[in-house]
Enzyme design. Structure first.
Site, mmCIF file in Angstrom:
data_model
loop_
_atom_site.group_PDB
_atom_site.id
_atom_site.type_symbol
_atom_site.label_atom_id
_atom_site.label_comp_id
_atom_site.label_asym_id
_atom_site.label_seq_id
_atom_site.Cartn_x
_atom_site.Cartn_y
_atom_site.Cartn_z
ATOM 1 N N GLU A 286 56.658 2.431 6.523
ATOM 2 C CA GLU A 286 56.563 2.137 5.092
ATOM 3 C C GLU A 286 56.349 3.406 4.273
ATOM 4 O OE1 GLU A 286 55.042 -2.437 5.216
ATOM 5 O OE2 GLU A 286 53.459 -0.949 5.116
ATOM 6 N N ASP A 360 53.813 -9.434 10.749
ATOM 7 C CA ASP A 360 52.767 -8.928 9.866
ATOM 8 C C ASP A 360 51.738 -9.987 9.488
ATOM 9 O OD1 ASP A 360 51.369 -7.156 8.355
ATOM 10 O OD2 ASP A 360 52.778 -7.091 6.687
ATOM 11 N N GLU A 388 45.744 -11.593 3.317
ATOM 12 C CA GLU A 388 46.950 -11.173 2.592
ATOM 13 C C GLU A 388 48.006 -12.269 2.549
ATOM 14 O OE1 GLU A 388 48.724 -7.629 4.211
ATOM 15 O OE2 GLU A 388 50.566 -7.878 3.041
HETATM 16 C C1 BDP Z 1 51.115 -4.933 5.461
HETATM 17 C C2 BDP Z 1 50.662 -4.764 4.053
HETATM 18 C C3 BDP Z 1 50.660 -3.350 3.580
HETATM 19 C C4 BDP Z 1 50.004 -2.466 4.614
HETATM 20 C C5 BDP Z 1 50.705 -2.622 5.928
HETATM 21 C C6 BDP Z 1 50.057 -1.876 7.078
HETATM 22 O O1 BDP Z 1 51.494 -5.559 3.244
HETATM 23 O O2 BDP Z 1 50.008 -3.314 2.338
HETATM 24 O O3 BDP Z 1 50.001 -1.139 4.231
HETATM 25 O O4 BDP Z 1 50.681 -3.963 6.319
HETATM 26 O O5 BDP Z 1 49.433 -2.526 7.900
HETATM 27 O O6 BDP Z 1 50.505 -6.092 5.905
HETATM 28 O O7 BDP Z 1 50.195 -0.670 7.189
#
Ligand code: BDP
Length: 699
Positions: A286, A360, A388
C-alpha cells in the site's frame, strides 16, 4: 460508571457469603522486596483487596494466618514452602498461586520465577476474587503459551488513529516527555492484568520522525512507565528513514552506508530505551517504501534491520500484509507467493507477522495459507481489535469466536490437528520466538474503546495470547463478572449476546463467505455495487463476482487456484462445492443462484434468509439487553441500549442494500413472507456515510 476502569473494578463484593470467605482468608500482605515491579504489584493488590473486601489490609513482615506472601522463587522463604516443580512449570513469566500451611499458619503464596510473573499472579488472584471463585484451597500454576503478546497501535504523530474509532491517540506527543498522563499507567495496568507485554506505539504506515531524537526521548518516557509492568516498547520503522531523516540518497538495504545508519540508529535508541523491543515494519505494501523499491527482497530488508538490533537483543517484526499494484493475481495469493520462497532465509531475530486471513480482517475469513507453509520461520498472528470491517465502535461484536475459529483451524501441516495455534505457539515447528499481536482499539474516549463491549475484545485478545486454549465463553464469563456483574442470570444473558454477536454480524453483513463488500475506503456500511476504486482489488465487485449465473469467487483450480496454497488435506475442506462448509462457500466458489444448499433452500433464498436472520437477531440482542435494566448501572445500560439501536438500524440497512443489489443479478423474488425493503436500490446506493473517521490523512 463510565467504563474508565475497564475490568479492573474493585468494588465491595456484593455476595455476603463470598465476602465472608474472603475476609476470613485474607488479612495482610507481605512482599519480599520493593523493586518497581513488586511495588506496582503491591499497589494493585492493596487497592484491589481493600476495595473488594472493604477492609483495611495491613502490610507485615511476619507470616500470620491470612497473609498473602508475594515474591519470586529466589526468595528463601518462598523457595522453602513452594515445590520447585511448580516453578519449573511457571517458566519465565508464569505464576504460582498456592494455599500453604507453614508453621501452623495458613497463607496464600503468589510467586513467579521473575517479578513480572509475580505481578501477573497478583492480577490473576484479584481476578479470582472479582469473579467470586472459592479461594480456600488454591493450587494454580499458569504460564503463557506465547512469548510476545503485543498490541499494535495505528496511532499517528498528530494523534489521529488510522482505523481508530474511540477518539484520538492516548499518546500525547506534545506534552511528553515531561507530562505523564495518568492514562499511561492505567493502560499499562490493564495490559499487564491480561499478560500483554509488548506495544508498538505508532502506525505501521509510519512517520520517520518517530526515530528522531526528539521523539525517542518521548518514547523513552512511555517506556519508563511501562517497564515495571513488564511491557516493552516497539516502534514502527519507516523503511525510507535513512533518506527522510538521515540525509542519505538511498535506503537500499545492501548499501553499506544505509546499514551503518540503521546500526547507529539502533545504538542511539538503546541509549534512551535500554529495554527497547525492536521494529515493526510494513514494507512494499500500500505505497509504503521497502527493499523492493531498490530491487531487493523482503529478506534483505528484514535482515538488515535485524543485524542492527541484534547486538542489543532487539527483534524485527516484518509484516506479510503485502499486495502489489502491478500484480493482477488474486490478492488472496500474493502474501504467500511473496513470502513462502523466503522461508528459512531470515535472521533468527526476525518474525513474520501474518494477518489471520488472506484478505483483510473480514467478519469471516479462512485462515491465512501462510500458516503452516513457513516451518522455518516464526510467524506472529495479527488480529484486529479495532472494528474496521465490523461496524466500528457502534456495533457490539465480541471477537473471541473469530479469533478462536482461526486459531483452531487445521493447517494439516504435519497431519491432522496441526492447528494454527500450534504454528503460532511454536509447538509444531519448534520455534524459540513466538508472538501474537492485535491492532489496538484504544483511544482517548473515557471508556478507552468507544463501545463498552469493545473492551471485551482487548481483554479477550490478551487472555488468548496467554492461553489460546481458553474458550470464548470462559473469557466472556470472566470479563462480564469483572466488568458488569456476578448476578448469574445477568451474566448468562450478557454472555449469550456476546457469543452470538459475531455470527449475527456475519449474517447481516457478509453471509455464506461473502467478503469485502463494505463502503469504499472507510469500510463502513454496505456498498457491494462499488466499482470505481483505482485498484480492482479495492472494489467490492472484485470480491463477490455476482452475475446472472451466480455469486462468489472461484478460487478452485478452475478459478484463481488460491486453494493450492493450502496443504492438500486443508484444501479438501474447501475445494468441493458440495462439502465446503457453507460459512466459507463464496470465499472459494462461484455458485449458481439455484444451487441447493444443505437447508434445502436455493442459494438465493439462503442468502436472503441469512440477511434477514442477521437483522432480526439484532432485535433479539436488544430485547435481551433491555431485560437487564436494573441489573447493571444505568449509565452503561443506556449507552449500550443506544448503540444497539444504531446497530439494529444499520443491520437493516445492510440487509436491504445487499438483498436488493444481489437481486439485480439473481432476478428472483424474495422468499415468501419476507418484508420488502423500505426503499429501492437507488436509495441505498445514494446513501453517503456522512463522516467516516479512521483513515489517516482524511481528517
Ligand atoms: C488495512 C487498513 C489500512 C492498513 C492496512 C495494514 O485498511 O488502513 O494500513 O490494513 O494493515 O486493513 O497495513
Amino acid at each position: 460508571e463510565n467504563g474508565y476502569e475497564l475490568w479492573l473494578r474493585y468494588y465491595k463484593i456484593d455476595d455476603a457469603a463470598i465476602l465472608q470467605q474472603y475476609r476470613n482468608n485474607i488479612s495482610s500482605i507481605q512482599f519480599t522486596s520493593s523493586t518497581p515491579t513488586l511495588l506496582a504489584a503491591k499497589e494493585e493488590l492493596l487497592n484491589g483487596l481493600q476495595g473488594l473486601l472493604d477492609k483495611k489490609i495491613t502490610e507485615q513482615n511476619l507470616i500470620t494466618n491470612g497473609c498473602i506472601l508475594v515474591g519470586t522463587s529466589s526468595d528463601p522463604v518462598i523457595h522453602s514452602i513452594i515445590s520447585s516443580n511448580f516453578f519449573s512449570k511457571a517458566g519465565k513469566e508464569g505464576y504460582v498461586i498456592q494455599t500453604v500451611t507453614t508453621n501452623q499458619k495458613k497463607v496464600i503464596v503468589i510467586a513467579g520465577n521473575t517479578e513480572v510473573g509475580a505481578l501477573y499472579g497478583c492480577f490473576a488472584f484479584l481476578r479470582l476474587l472479582q469473579t467470586h471463585q472459592n479461594i480456600q484451597n488454591l493450587s494454580i500454576v499458569s504460564a503463557p503459551r506465547i512469548q510476545l503478546r503485543m498490541l499494535d497501535h495505528w496511532d499517528n504523530v498528530n494523534r489521529t488513529i488510522e482505523r481508530g474509532y474511540a477518539g484520538m491517540s492516548i499518546w500525547n506527543w506534545h506534552k511528553l516527555p515531561d507530562y505523564i498522563d495518568k492514562r499511561y499507567k492505567d493502560y499499562a495496568r490493564a495490559n499487564a492484568s491480561i499478560g500483554i507485554n509488548a506495544v508498538a506505539l505508532n502506525n505501521v504506515n509510519a512517520n520517520a520522525i518517530m526515530l528522531t531524537k526528539d521523539y525517542l526521548i518521548k518514547v523513552a518516557a512511555l517506556a519508563e512507565v511501562f517497564r515495571p509492568y513488564g511491557i516493552k516498547v516497539y516502534l514502527s520503522a519507516k523503511f525510507s528513514a535513512p533518506v527522510e531523516i538521515g540525509g542519505l540518497k538511498t535506503a537500499d538495504p545492501l548499501d553499506a552506508q544505509v546499514q551503518n545508519w540503521w546500526k547507529q540508529k539502533a545504538d542511539e535508541i538503546y541509549t534512551y530505551i535500554p529495554n527497547f523491543g525492536g521494529f515493526l515494519v510494513k514494507a512494499n505494501s500500500e505505497e509504503q517504501p521497502g527493499p523492493q523499491t531498490y530491487n531487493r527482497t523482503h529478506a534483505d530488508g528484514a535482515n538488515m534491520l535485524a543485524d542492527a538490533l541484534a547486538p542489543h537483543g532487539g527483534i524485527v517484526i516484518w509484516r506479510a500484509f503485502v499486495y502489489s499494484n502491478e500484480n493482477t493475481d488474486d490478492r488472496f495469493k500474493q502474501a504467500y507467493n511473496e513470502f513462502k520462497p523466503f522461508d528459512g532465509k531470515f535472521r533468527n531475530n526476525v518474525l513474520i507477522q501474518v494477518k489471520n486471513g488472506p484478505i483483510d480482517f473480514q467478519p469471516r475469513e479462512p485462515f491465512h495459507p501462510l500458516f503452516g507453509a513457513m516451518p522455518h520461520t516464526p510467524l506472529v498472528m495479527e488480529f484486529q481489535l479495532t472494528q474496521e470491517y465490523l461496524g466500528f465502535s457502534t456495533h457490539l461484536v465480541y471477537l473471541a469466536p473469530l479469533f478462536k475459529e482461526c486459531l483452531d483451524a487445521d493447517t494439516y501441516e504435519q497431519g491432522k490437528n496441526s492447528t494454527v495455534s500450534k504454528v503460532i505457539d511454536g509447538s509444531s515447528e519448534d520455534h524459540k520466538l513466538t508472538g501474537m499481536a492485535a491492532v489496538a482499539n484504544i483511544g482517548s474516549d473515557i471508556d478507552w474503546t468507544g463501545h463498552p463491549f469493545a473492551q471485551a475484545n482487548w481483554y479477550a485478545f490478551g487472555r488468548l495470547a496467554w492461553d489460546h486454549e481458553l474458550s470464548a465463553a470462559q473469557i466472556a464469563d470472566e470479563w462480564i463478572r469483572q466488568t458488569f456483574t456476578n448476578i448469574q442470570h445477568a451474566v448468562d444473558t450478557i454472555k449469550n449476546i456476546m457469543l452470538a454477536s459475531r455470527e449475527i454480524t456475519v449474517d447481516y453483513m457478509t453471509p455464506l463467505g461473502l467478503h469485502h463488500i463494505m463502503g469504499y475506503s472507510h469500510h463502513y456500511g454496505p456498498a457491494p455495487w462499488y466499482n470505481a476504486a483505482q485498484r480492482a482489488d479495492w472494489n467490492p465487485v472484485y470480491y463477490h463476482k455476482a452475475d446472472s449465473l451466480g455469486i462468489g469467487f472461484d478460487r478452485t483450480a478452475t478459478g484463481s487456484n488460491a486453494l493450492a496454497q493450502y496443504a492438500p488435506e486443508a484444501r479438501k475442506q474447501f475445494q468441493d462445492l458440495h462439502t465446503c462448509d457453507e460459512k466459507y462457500l463464496l470465499w472459494f466458489h462461484h455458485v449458481e443462484w439455484n444451487y441447493k444448499m444443505h437447508s434445502g433452500r436455493s442459494l438465493w433464498d439462503e442468502l436472503c434468509y441469512k440477511y434477514y436472520a442477521g437483522a432480526d437477531s439484532v432485535k433479539w440482542m436488544q430485547q435481551q439487553w433491555n431485560s437487564l435494566k436494573g441489573f447493571i448501572d444505568d449509565e452503561r445500560f443506556e449507552q449500550v441500549q443506544m448503540l444497539l439501536t444504531i446497530q439494529q438500524k444499520e443491520a437493516v440497512w445492510w440487509r436491504n442494500a445487499c438483498v436488493l443489489y444481489f437481486q439485480t443479478f439473481s432476478r428472483m423474488p424474495l422468499p415468501k413472507g419476507f418484508e420488502q425493503p423500505a426503499k429501492n436500490l437507488e436509495y441505498y446506493e445514494s446513501l453517503q456515510f456522512p463522516y467516516a473517521p479512521g483513515i489517516s490523512g482524511n481528517q
